[in-house]
Every structure is written in structure tokens, then in C-alpha cells.
Design a protein around this motif. Structure first.
Motif, short mmCIF file in Angstrom:
data_model
loop_
_atom_site.label_atom_id
_atom_site.label_comp_id
_atom_site.label_asym_id
_atom_site.label_seq_id
_atom_site.Cartn_x
_atom_site.Cartn_y
_atom_site.Cartn_z
N LEU A 31 -0.55 -28.28 34.02
CA LEU A 31 -1.77 -27.67 34.56
C LEU A 31 -2.37 -26.89 33.42
N VAL A 32 -3.59 -27.25 33.00
CA VAL A 32 -4.25 -26.55 31.90
C VAL A 32 -5.53 -25.90 32.41
N ALA A 33 -5.85 -24.72 31.84
CA ALA A 33 -7.05 -23.98 32.24
C ALA A 33 -7.53 -23.18 31.05
N GLY A 34 -8.79 -22.78 31.09
CA GLY A 34 -9.33 -21.88 30.08
C GLY A 34 -10.16 -22.56 29.02
N VAL A 35 -10.68 -21.70 28.11
CA VAL A 35 -11.53 -22.15 27.00
C VAL A 35 -11.00 -21.51 25.73
N PRO A 36 -10.31 -22.25 24.86
CA PRO A 36 -9.89 -23.64 25.07
C PRO A 36 -8.76 -23.72 26.09
N ALA A 37 -8.57 -24.90 26.64
CA ALA A 37 -7.54 -25.10 27.67
C ALA A 37 -6.15 -24.89 27.09
N ARG A 38 -5.30 -24.23 27.88
CA ARG A 38 -3.89 -24.06 27.51
C ARG A 38 -3.04 -24.30 28.75
N VAL A 39 -1.79 -24.62 28.54
CA VAL A 39 -0.88 -24.89 29.65
C VAL A 39 -0.61 -23.58 30.40
N VAL A 40 -0.88 -23.59 31.71
CA VAL A 40 -0.64 -22.40 32.55
C VAL A 40 0.34 -22.69 33.68
N GLY A 41 0.81 -23.92 33.78
CA GLY A 41 1.74 -24.28 34.83
C GLY A 41 2.01 -25.77 34.81
N ALA A 42 2.58 -26.25 35.91
CA ALA A 42 2.91 -27.67 36.04
C ALA A 42 2.57 -28.11 37.46
N VAL A 43 2.27 -29.40 37.60
CA VAL A 43 1.91 -29.95 38.91
C VAL A 43 2.73 -31.19 39.22
N CYS A 44 2.94 -31.40 40.50
CA CYS A 44 3.63 -32.58 41.02
C CYS A 44 2.66 -33.77 41.01
N ARG A 45 3.19 -34.95 41.16
CA ARG A 45 2.34 -36.13 41.33
C ARG A 45 1.38 -35.97 42.49
N CYS A 46 1.81 -35.25 43.53
CA CYS A 46 0.97 -35.08 44.72
C CYS A 46 -0.14 -34.05 44.48
N GLY A 47 -0.09 -33.33 43.34
CA GLY A 47 -1.14 -32.37 43.00
C GLY A 47 -0.80 -30.92 43.26
N LEU A 48 0.31 -30.65 43.95
CA LEU A 48 0.70 -29.27 44.22
C LEU A 48 1.33 -28.62 42.99
N THR A 49 1.09 -27.31 42.83
CA THR A 49 1.67 -26.56 41.72
C THR A 49 3.18 -26.46 41.90
N LEU A 50 3.91 -26.70 40.82
CA LEU A 50 5.37 -26.62 40.87
C LEU A 50 5.83 -25.20 40.58
#
Length: 193
Positions: A146-165
Motif C-alpha cells: 500500500l503506497v501513499a503520498g507525494v512521492p509515494a512510499r510504502v505505508v502498509g500492505a494489502v491482501c488480494r481482496c483489497g483489505l489492509t493487512l
């Protein structure tokens, strides 16, 4: 009966290939040499340039341009008004018109790109990654990141189903039943639901 749907306000040029079950909505333009897979959905005002490749079951929301050098693998989601670039050093006075001027961008299977995100050319967004709305991606995105920001950086991880792990140490099990292991920024599926 046609194998795919094209709204009367849209154009699919000769030489473009469109797969069965795909829907192309209002004010779209699919140019010669573009390849679109099966069961895709192109929202209003989508442009697909020559030489692009779009896999099966891809959802492209309103106001997105798929420029030359962009490849979208199966099951990719492109949110409203997100942007791909395809030239690293654009100048109006110095046109970039050769294949060497374009940098390829690949969005791998199952990845999602949020509304108004910008993907700078030459990067790879790996499998099942999730780019947050408004993010600016300037480097490769790891699988399941899961990446967010400017510039984007890793802030988490997501499952194949799209939910945050949520991880307990280096292990996580999603509510959908899939299990994952984390190795630094790399996340791998260990058990499928």
C-alpha cells in the motif's frame, strides 16, 4: 450481435483489438494497434493509444488516458482521473517522437490505482499492490504494498481482496482467510483462502 459494446459517442479505430464482453462507454477513443482483453470496462472519456496492452477484466474509470508504453495486466483497476505519463523529459519545443523516447510502465495483475494518482513512466506496480488516491508513484511498487503520498512510499500492505493487512510480527491472516509473510517491504502469500 457484437462481441463487445461500444457507446455510439465512442470510436474504436480499425486495427484495434477488443475482447469479448468488454464495454466501452461515452466519449472514448481506442486507437489502431491497441489491444484490450475480455470483460474490461472503460468509463467515460478514456483514451487508449496505439501499442498499449490491456489484459482481461480491467476496470478503467472516467478520464484516464492509457499512453503508448503502458501495459495493464489482468484484473487491474484504474481510478477516476488517474494519470500515466510516458516520456521522462517532455518538452514542447523538443518533441519526443521515437520509441527510445518513451519509458515503459507495467501494472501487474490485480493492482489498483486510486483516483487522481499519478504514475511516472518507467515504473512497475507489482501484483496486488494498492496506490492510494492522489499518490505520485516515482519508483517501483512491491507486490501487495500500500503506497501513499507525494512521492509515494510504502505505508502498509494489502491482501488480494483489497483489505489492509495487520501483521503480528511478520505474519498476517486476512479476514478473507489468506495468509501472508512479510520480509522487509516484500509481502508474499503463504496460504490461499
Amino acid at each position: 450481435m457484437a462481441e463487445f459494446f461500444v457507446h455510439e459517442s465512442s470510436y474504436v479505430d480499425d486495427g484495434a483489438r477488443v475482447g469479448r464482453g468488454t464495454k466501452i462507454w461515452h466519449f472514448c477513443h481506442v486507437m489502431p494497434g491497441a489491444v484490450i482483453g475480455e470483460r474490461c470496462n472503460l468509463g467515460q472519456n478514456v483514451v487508449v493509444m496505439p501499442g498499449t496492452r490491456i489484459g482481461n477484466n480491467v476496470k478503467i474509470q472516467n478520464n484516464v488516458s492509457i499512453y503508448e508504453g503502458v501495459t495493464l495486466e489482468d484484473d487491474v483497476f484504474c481510478g477516476p482521473s488517474m494519470v500515466f505519463t510516458n516520456v521522462r523529459t517532455p518538452r514542447s519545443a523538443f518533441p519526443r517522437n521515437t520509441a527510445a523516447d518513451y519509458a515503459d510502465t507495467r501494472v501487474k495483475r490485480g493492482a489498483s490505482i486510486g483516483a487522481n494518482a499519478t504514475i511516472v513512466c518507467g515504473v512497475t506496480i507489482n501484483e496486488w499492490a494498492f496506490v492510494a488516491a492522489g499518490a505520485v508513484v516515482t519508483k517501483d511498487v512491491p507486490a501487495h504494498a500500500l503506497v501513499a503520498g507525494v512521492p509515494a512510499r510504502v505505508v502498509g500492505a494489502v491482501c488480494r481482496c483489497g483489505l489492509t493487512l495487520r501483521f503480528d510480527g511478520d505474519a498476517s491472516t486476512c479476514s478473507c482467510g489468506r495468509a501472508y509473510l512479510r520480509h522487509g517491504e516484500r509481502v508474499t502469500l503463504t496460504e490461499s483462502a
